[in-house]
Write a protein that holds these residues in place. Structure first.
Motif, PDB file in Angstrom:
ATOM      1  N   TYR A  36      46.154  27.330 -22.460  1.00 28.28           N
ATOM      2  CA  TYR A  36      45.567  26.364 -21.209  1.00 28.28           C
ATOM      3  C   TYR A  36      45.741  25.132 -21.411  1.00 28.28           C
ATOM      4  O   TYR A  36      46.005  24.601 -22.704  1.00 28.28           O
ATOM      5  CB  TYR A  36      44.098  26.784 -20.937  1.00 28.28           C
ATOM      6  CG  TYR A  36      43.747  28.249 -20.320  1.00 28.28           C
ATOM      7  CD1 TYR A  36      44.043  29.370 -21.008  1.00 28.28           C
ATOM      8  CD2 TYR A  36      43.546  28.358 -18.947  1.00 28.28           C
ATOM      9  CE1 TYR A  36      43.899  30.486 -20.462  1.00 28.28           C
ATOM     10  CE2 TYR A  36      43.319  29.404 -18.346  1.00 28.28           C
ATOM     11  CZ  TYR A  36      43.491  30.772 -19.187  1.00 28.28           C
ATOM     12  OH  TYR A  36      43.279  32.004 -18.577  1.00 28.28           O
ATOM     13  N   ARG A  37      45.818  24.215 -20.448  1.00 25.90           N
ATOM     14  CA  ARG A  37      45.772  22.985 -20.818  1.00 25.90           C
ATOM     15  C   ARG A  37      44.651  21.988 -19.654  1.00 25.90           C
ATOM     16  O   ARG A  37      44.341  22.588 -18.579  1.00 25.90           O
ATOM     17  CB  ARG A  37      47.108  22.178 -20.525  1.00 25.90           C
ATOM     18  CG  ARG A  37      47.443  22.072 -19.039  1.00 25.90           C
ATOM     19  CD  ARG A  37      49.145  21.932 -18.846  1.00 25.90           C
ATOM     20  NE  ARG A  37      49.517  21.866 -17.761  1.00 25.90           N
ATOM     21  CZ  ARG A  37      51.011  21.627 -17.454  1.00 25.90           C
ATOM     22  NH1 ARG A  37      51.769  21.241 -18.351  1.00 25.90           N
ATOM     23  NH2 ARG A  37      51.244  21.439 -16.193  1.00 25.90           N
ATOM     24  N   GLN A  38      44.395  20.994 -20.204  1.00 26.99           N
ATOM     25  CA  GLN A  38      43.695  20.070 -19.678  1.00 26.99           C
ATOM     26  C   GLN A  38      43.840  18.630 -19.300  1.00 26.99           C
ATOM     27  O   GLN A  38      43.728  17.841 -20.393  1.00 26.99           O
ATOM     28  CB  GLN A  38      41.957  20.069 -20.133  1.00 26.99           C
ATOM     29  CG  GLN A  38      40.870  19.294 -19.273  1.00 26.99           C
ATOM     30  CD  GLN A  38      39.588  19.508 -19.670  1.00 26.99           C
ATOM     31  OE1 GLN A  38      39.186  20.075 -20.794  1.00 26.99           O
ATOM     32  NE2 GLN A  38      38.574  19.280 -18.693  1.00 26.99           N
ATOM     33  N   ARG A  44      40.635  22.311 -16.775  1.00 26.40           N
ATOM     34  CA  ARG A  44      41.523  23.092 -17.471  1.00 26.40           C
ATOM     35  C   ARG A  44      42.235  24.174 -16.542  1.00 26.40           C
ATOM     36  O   ARG A  44      41.528  24.514 -15.726  1.00 26.40           O
ATOM     37  CB  ARG A  44      40.526  23.755 -18.527  1.00 26.40           C
ATOM     38  CG  ARG A  44      41.524  24.761 -19.609  1.00 26.40           C
ATOM     39  CD  ARG A  44      40.434  25.253 -20.610  1.00 26.40           C
ATOM     40  NE  ARG A  44      39.784  24.299 -21.378  1.00 26.40           N
ATOM     41  CZ  ARG A  44      39.057  24.569 -22.326  1.00 26.40           C
ATOM     42  NH1 ARG A  44      39.350  25.856 -22.957  1.00 26.40           N
ATOM     43  NH2 ARG A  44      38.187  23.749 -22.971  1.00 26.40           N
ATOM     44  N   TYR A  94      45.742  20.784 -25.104  1.00 24.19           N
ATOM     45  CA  TYR A  94      46.113  22.187 -24.852  1.00 24.19           C
ATOM     46  C   TYR A  94      45.543  22.894 -25.892  1.00 24.19           C
ATOM     47  O   TYR A  94      45.219  22.696 -26.933  1.00 24.19           O
ATOM     48  CB  TYR A  94      47.868  22.367 -25.190  1.00 24.19           C
ATOM     49  CG  TYR A  94      48.764  21.960 -24.252  1.00 24.19           C
ATOM     50  CD1 TYR A  94      48.879  20.597 -23.909  1.00 24.19           C
ATOM     51  CD2 TYR A  94      49.517  22.643 -23.443  1.00 24.19           C
ATOM     52  CE1 TYR A  94      49.628  20.161 -22.914  1.00 24.19           C
ATOM     53  CE2 TYR A  94      50.331  22.361 -22.442  1.00 24.19           C
ATOM     54  CZ  TYR A  94      50.518  21.071 -22.173  1.00 24.19           C
ATOM     55  OH  TYR A  94      51.423  20.682 -21.314  1.00 24.19           O
ATOM     56  N   TRP A 110      38.099  30.566 -28.022  1.00 23.25           N
ATOM     57  CA  TRP A 110      39.179  29.291 -27.753  1.00 23.25           C
ATOM     58  C   TRP A 110      39.288  28.632 -28.863  1.00 23.25           C
ATOM     59  O   TRP A 110      38.501  28.590 -29.714  1.00 23.25           O
ATOM     60  CB  TRP A 110      38.200  28.416 -26.582  1.00 23.25           C
ATOM     61  CG  TRP A 110      38.214  29.069 -25.054  1.00 23.25           C
ATOM     62  CD1 TRP A 110      37.201  30.077 -24.768  1.00 23.25           C
ATOM     63  CD2 TRP A 110      39.195  28.956 -24.436  1.00 23.25           C
ATOM     64  NE1 TRP A 110      37.707  30.233 -23.385  1.00 23.25           N
ATOM     65  CE2 TRP A 110      38.757  29.735 -22.974  1.00 23.25           C
ATOM     66  CE3 TRP A 110      40.494  28.219 -23.979  1.00 23.25           C
ATOM     67  CZ2 TRP A 110      39.446  29.857 -21.835  1.00 23.25           C
ATOM     68  CZ3 TRP A 110      41.008  28.455 -22.938  1.00 23.25           C
ATOM     69  CH2 TRP A 110      40.701  29.063 -21.689  1.00 23.25           C
ATOM     70  N   GLY A 113      41.913  22.820 -29.295  1.00 22.07           N
ATOM     71  CA  GLY A 113      42.675  22.088 -28.566  1.00 22.07           C
ATOM     72  C   GLY A 113      43.625  21.094 -29.326  1.00 22.07           C
ATOM     73  O   GLY A 113      43.238  20.482 -30.308  1.00 22.07           O
TER      74      GLY A 113
END
Length: 120
Positions: A36-38, A44, A94, A110, A113
């Motif tokens: 996933y990305r923010q 996100r 990411y 998770w 990042g």
């Protein structure tokens, strides 16, 4: 389960970058791994996922289809994201995500990042 992501950095538009994420800890199996990305100032969002075991079915967000490739090494419990022809809009933090099976339950974890910055 702990996830250690790496590979982020600053690149120019059109360049390539490869992210890695290794899962460690006590679990029985991995059901799926994903990225996933923010983006800055945004929520996100999903990037790509790959199923666990010997299946390896992949799915991508429309925005990265044809440019990003998700893959894995089961023996290392590691998922990769090969990012080719990156664009400025790929900038963001990411995160890797894993669904794993432990003690009769499917659980999620998770990573911390890794920052990707794409200069146009």
């Amino acid at each position: 389960v702990q996830l250690q992501a790496s590979g982020g950095g600053s690149v120019q538009a059109g360049d390539s970058l490869r992210l890695s994420c290794a899962a460690s800890g006590n679990f029985e199996s991995i059901n799926a791994m994903a990225w996933y990305r923010q983006p800055p100032g945004q929520q996100r969002e999903f990037v790509a996922t790959i199923s666990g075991g010997n299946d390896g079915t992949t799915r991508y967000a429309d925005s990265v289809k044809g440019r990003f490739t998700i893959s894995k090494e089961n023996a290392k419990n590691t998922v990769y994201l090969q990012m080719d022809n990156v664009k400025h809009e790929d900038t963001g933090v990411y995160f890797c995500n894993v669904f794993y099976y432990k003690d009769g339950l499917t659980r999620a974890a998770w990573g911390q990042g890794t920052l990707v910055t794409v200069s146009s």
